[in-house]
Design an enzyme around this catalytic site. Structure first.
Site, PDB file in Angstrom:
ATOM      1  N   ARG A 211       0.854  -1.199   0.000  1.00 35.39           N
ATOM      2  CA  ARG A 211       0.000   0.000   0.000  1.00 35.39           C
ATOM      3  C   ARG A 211       0.888   1.247   0.000  1.00 35.39           C
ATOM      4  O   ARG A 211       1.076   1.871  -1.040  1.00 35.39           O
ATOM      5  CB  ARG A 211      -0.956  -0.018   1.195  1.00 35.39           C
TER       6      ARG A 211
ATOM      7  N   GLU B 166      -4.731  10.357  10.182  1.00 36.87           N
ATOM      8  CA  GLU B 166      -3.771  10.915   9.221  1.00 36.87           C
ATOM      9  C   GLU B 166      -3.247  12.283   9.685  1.00 36.87           C
ATOM     10  O   GLU B 166      -4.005  13.085  10.232  1.00 36.87           O
ATOM     11  CB  GLU B 166      -4.443  11.053   7.842  1.00 36.87           C
TER      12      GLU B 166
HETATM   13  C1  LIG Z   1      -1.544   8.845   4.419  1.00 39.07           C
HETATM   14  C2  LIG Z   1      -1.707   8.268   3.114  1.00 39.07           C
HETATM   15  O1  LIG Z   1      -0.703   7.909   2.539  1.00 39.07           O
HETATM   16  S1  LIG Z   1      -3.187   8.068   2.514  1.00 39.07           S
HETATM   17  C3  LIG Z   1      -3.108   7.243   1.026  1.00 39.07           C
HETATM   18  C4  LIG Z   1      -4.423   7.201   0.476  1.00 39.07           C
HETATM   19  N1  LIG Z   1      -4.432   6.438  -0.716  1.00 39.07           N
HETATM   20  C5  LIG Z   1      -4.602   7.005  -1.900  1.00 39.07           C
HETATM   21  O2  LIG Z   1      -4.703   8.201  -2.077  1.00 39.07           O
HETATM   22  C6  LIG Z   1      -4.667   6.015  -3.011  1.00 39.07           C
HETATM   23  C7  LIG Z   1      -4.634   6.598  -4.372  1.00 39.07           C
HETATM   24  N2  LIG Z   1      -5.745   7.511  -4.576  1.00 39.07           N
HETATM   25  C8  LIG Z   1      -6.710   7.356  -5.516  1.00 39.07           C
HETATM   26  O3  LIG Z   1      -6.708   6.392  -6.289  1.00 39.07           O
HETATM   27  C9  LIG Z   1      -7.731   8.434  -5.592  1.00 39.07           C
HETATM   28  O4  LIG Z   1      -7.209   9.610  -4.992  1.00 39.07           O
HETATM   29  C10 LIG Z   1      -9.102   8.045  -4.949  1.00 39.07           C
HETATM   30  C11 LIG Z   1      -9.710   6.896  -5.756  1.00 39.07           C
HETATM   31  C12 LIG Z   1      -8.872   7.561  -3.528  1.00 39.07           C
HETATM   32  C13 LIG Z   1     -10.037   9.233  -4.929  1.00 39.07           C
HETATM   33  O5  LIG Z   1     -10.017   9.794  -6.210  1.00 39.07           O
HETATM   34  P1  LIG Z   1     -10.965  11.070  -6.627  1.00 39.07           P
HETATM   35  O6  LIG Z   1     -12.355  10.760  -6.279  1.00 39.07           O
HETATM   36  O7  LIG Z   1     -10.608  11.347  -8.034  1.00 39.07           O
HETATM   37  O8  LIG Z   1     -10.543  12.266  -5.696  1.00 39.07           O
HETATM   38  P2  LIG Z   1      -9.136  12.910  -5.377  1.00 39.07           P
HETATM   39  O9  LIG Z   1      -8.011  12.019  -5.709  1.00 39.07           O
HETATM   40  O10 LIG Z   1      -9.039  14.274  -5.897  1.00 39.07           O
HETATM   41  O11 LIG Z   1      -9.266  12.826  -3.785  1.00 39.07           O
HETATM   42  C14 LIG Z   1      -9.533  13.828  -2.969  1.00 39.07           C
HETATM   43  C15 LIG Z   1     -10.926  13.720  -2.355  1.00 39.07           C
HETATM   44  O12 LIG Z   1     -10.881  12.820  -1.256  1.00 39.07           O
HETATM   45  C16 LIG Z   1     -11.275  13.561  -0.065  1.00 39.07           C
HETATM   46  N3  LIG Z   1     -10.589  12.976   1.059  1.00 39.07           N
HETATM   47  C17 LIG Z   1      -9.367  13.248   1.551  1.00 39.07           C
HETATM   48  N4  LIG Z   1      -9.128  12.491   2.618  1.00 39.07           N
HETATM   49  C18 LIG Z   1     -10.206  11.719   2.797  1.00 39.07           C
HETATM   50  C19 LIG Z   1     -10.550  10.746   3.757  1.00 39.07           C
HETATM   51  N5  LIG Z   1      -9.687  10.393   4.708  1.00 39.07           N
HETATM   52  N6  LIG Z   1     -11.734  10.137   3.641  1.00 39.07           N
HETATM   53  C20 LIG Z   1     -12.592  10.480   2.666  1.00 39.07           C
HETATM   54  N7  LIG Z   1     -12.321  11.402   1.738  1.00 39.07           N
HETATM   55  C21 LIG Z   1     -11.148  12.014   1.811  1.00 39.07           C
HETATM   56  C22 LIG Z   1     -10.883  14.980  -0.368  1.00 39.07           C
HETATM   57  O13 LIG Z   1     -11.545  15.880   0.444  1.00 39.07           O
HETATM   58  C23 LIG Z   1     -11.304  15.088  -1.830  1.00 39.07           C
HETATM   59  O14 LIG Z   1     -12.701  15.213  -1.908  1.00 39.07           O
HETATM   60  P3  LIG Z   1     -13.401  16.385  -2.806  1.00 39.07           P
HETATM   61  O15 LIG Z   1     -13.017  16.025  -4.226  1.00 39.07           O
HETATM   62  O16 LIG Z   1     -14.827  16.209  -2.504  1.00 39.07           O
HETATM   63  O17 LIG Z   1     -12.815  17.679  -2.364  1.00 39.07           O
END
Ligand SMILES: CC(=O)SCCNC(=O)CCNC(=O)[C@H](O)C(C)(C)COP(=O)(O)OP(=O)(O)OC[C@H]1O[C@@H](n2cnc3c(N)ncnc32)[C@H](O)[C@@H]1OP(=O)(O)O
Length: 515
Positions: free
Chosen positions: A16, A146
């Site tokens: 991850r 986080e």
């Molecule tokens: C600490 C860490 O390392 S966390 C790692 C988390 N893992 C990842 O990010 C995996 C890769 N990410 C992805 O594939 C994508 O970002 C996804 C599928 C998760 C989401 O994609 P998208 O829907 O296109 O949104 P995007 O990438 O812009 O993500 C941001 C959105 O998530 C929201 N968000 C941020 N943190 C969280 C959370 N903890 N829970 C829910 N939503 C959250 C943001 O507010 C934003 O929402 P908005 O667009 O309504 O403002």
């Protein structure tokens, strides 16, 4: 706090957070192989294998891992990061057969307010709702806070407020990350001591990052303060500067804190090699435990000390990790370094001859070239003018290469006194040479082993006419061998390294003919 006999869980997040390393993307089958090696061979306690909702490929990988884990009785040890998105992450994880969600809540007031646009009350309600839904669906829940490291420093009341609202809900582990790798060991110790005292019933995990190069030291501090699990990755993969290295954490917790771990250290290097291959991210040669050079003594004085009863031995001996000690040859070599290499090759030389060979090794080292153990017989043969290692000699070689054209090669070689000519074609000059030499060697029932690695380098600050050094690693079935060639033309450097390997192997065939 006494740490003896305490069991600390290692949660590996190579699949991850490790995949959040820039430029890394594992295929589903690669993920399955790494998951099996982590749980079955290395015996880490838990693995985090993906973030939910990422992609269809990710869903396939997680499904395959879960299918295997269920059969082996590991299902509750496979975890997936999920978001505070009501039902979406939980449904995604359920559909892969997953049993554990690591829910990503916000651990700093700033992230909560500015990224989600929510108050503490609103966010807590959302988190509790997702925890409730996950439970209804039969998932076990862990919660990440986080950006906790910044949250604890800048908005401690927010952190306590969130914990107070969530602590009564069915959460197995609260996972506190140093998301941006900003903490130092004293800060980790103070903050975890506080959290563990305030919430004595809670199991805390520590999730470090290595931005200041302090991840392993921070893990020690967190464990001393009372956490029950720490997160790490193979080869220190992870976003930006990575997480904590699994190999480092495992040996440090055992050797420096006397803790009990389930890890089988014999597998640390094998899994490091696997992840290096699948990720394409090279492990630094001096990476503790798993780096290529960390069990090599370079200084002559060290080789001498090892000869005199292991004066330079430590707990981190190579045998512990199924590796071997080696002694580098170069300008810092002394009598003992040479002796160790001669022993390894089972070669016997008089004191007088050893002096001559050592002088040549030091002078080769002075010209910035490296020397491998397999080079040694050739240096000896050259210095002592013995022809016994010269089974094959390249007499002439011409290469024709062009842009978007196949390369062709024409060679003349002497093998055991017989002259041969051959031509070859290939996608580059070296490939064409391999084709041509392969045709000659067919007559001697010899086939070149496959390449495991091919490195070309010039001295730092070198110019276009600099000598090029090519070091080839060959996969010889039961062992890897390195040979090197040096030439102004990089293709010829590769060819000379190849001729050297053929000489070694023809010599071995002559020395022990098949019965
Ligand atoms: C600490 C860490 O390392 S966390 C790692 C988390 N893992 C990842 O990010 C995996 C890769 N990410 C992805 O594939 C994508 O970002 C996804 C599928 C998760 C989401 O994609 P998208 O829907 O296109 O949104 P995007 O990438 O812009 O993500 C941001 C959105 O998530 C929201 N968000 C941020 N943190 C969280 C959370 N903890 N829970 C829910 N939503 C959250 C943001 O507010 C934003 O929402 P908005 O667009 O309504 O403002």
């Amino acid at each position: 706090m006494s740490t003896s006999a305490r069991h600390i869980q290692l949660m590996d997040t190579t699949l991850r957070d490790g995949e959040q390393t820039q430029g890394v993307a594992f295929t589903p089958m690669e993920k399955v192989s790494i998951a099996k090696a982590l749980l079955q061979n290395l015996r880490v306690d838990r693995i985090e294998v993906a973030s939910a909702r990422v992609s269809e490929g990710e869903k396939e990988a997680v499904t395959l891992i879960n299918q295997w884990a269920r059969q082996e009785g590991f299902a509750e040890r496979v975890e997936v990061l999920g978001f505070v998105d009501h039902t979406r992450s939980v449904d995604w994880i359920k559909s892969t057969g997953g049993q554990v969600i690591n829910l990503l809540a916000k651990g700093s007031e700033k992230h909560c307010r500015e990224q989600l646009g929510k108050t503490l009350d609103q966010h807590s309600a959302d988190v509790l709702q997702t925890i409730g839904y996950a439970h209804e669906q039969g998932l076990k829940v862990n919660v990440y806070l986080e950006d906790w490291s910044n949250g604890y420093k800048d908005s401690p009341d927010y952190v306590y407020g969130l914990m107070d609202r969530l602590r009564q809900s069915p959460v197995s582990h609260f996972m506190l990350p140093d998301t941006l790798g900003v903490m130092a060991p004293d800060e980790v110790f103070a903050s975890f001591s506080d959290m563990c005292q305030r919430y004595p019933e809670v199991q805390f995990d520590f999730h470090p990052h290595n931005d200041y190069g302090l991840a392993t030291a921070n893990v020690m501090a967190a464990v001393r303060a009372g956490v029950s699990a720490v997160h790490c990755t193979v080869n220190c993969l992870g976003e930006r500067a990575g997480n904590a290295s699994l190999a480092e954490v495992a040996v440090v917790l055992r050797d420096k804190m006397g803790l009990e771990l389930a890890i089988d250290e014999n597998h640390l290097v094998r899994i490091s090699d696997m992840v290096e291959n699948f990720s394409g991210k090279r492990v630094a040669a001096n990476a503790p435990i798993v780096g290529a050079d960390v069990f090599t003594q370079t200084a002559g004085i060290h080789a001498d000390g090892d000869q005199k009863g292991g004066l330079y031995k430590t707990k981190l001996g190579p045998e512990r990790f199924s590796r071997t000690r080696s002694y580098a040859l170069g300008k810092m070599s002394g009598k003992a370094s040479l002796k160790k290499n001669l022993e390894q090759l089972e070669l016997d030389l008089s004191e007088e001859d050893q002096k001559k060979v050592l002088a040549r090794i030091v002078s080769i080292g002075d010209s910035k070239q490296t020397i491998t153990t397999d080079d040694l017989p050739f240096i000896i043969a050259d210095v002592l003018e013995s022809k016994s290692y010269q089974h094959i000699k390249l007499l002439a070689c011409s290469i024709n290469s062009g842009l978007d054209l196949p390369s062709t090669v024409s060679i003349r070689v002497d093998v055991k006194g017989d002259k041969h000519q051959a031509t070859g074609a290939g996608s580059g000059g070296f490939d064409a040479f391999i084709d041509a030499i392969g045709k000659v060697l067919e007559h001697y029932e010899y086939r070149l082993p496959t390449l495991a690695d091919f490195e070309i380098r010039i001295p730092k600050g070198g110019h276009t006419s600099a000598l090029t050094e090519c070091v080839i690693t060959w996969d010889c079935g039961n062992e890897l061998r390195k040979t090197r060639g040096v030439h102004v033309n990089q293709v010829f450097a590769g060819i000379l390294a190849t001729i050297k390997l053929i000489n070694i192997q023809l010599h071995e065939m002559a020395a022990s003919p098949k019965a």
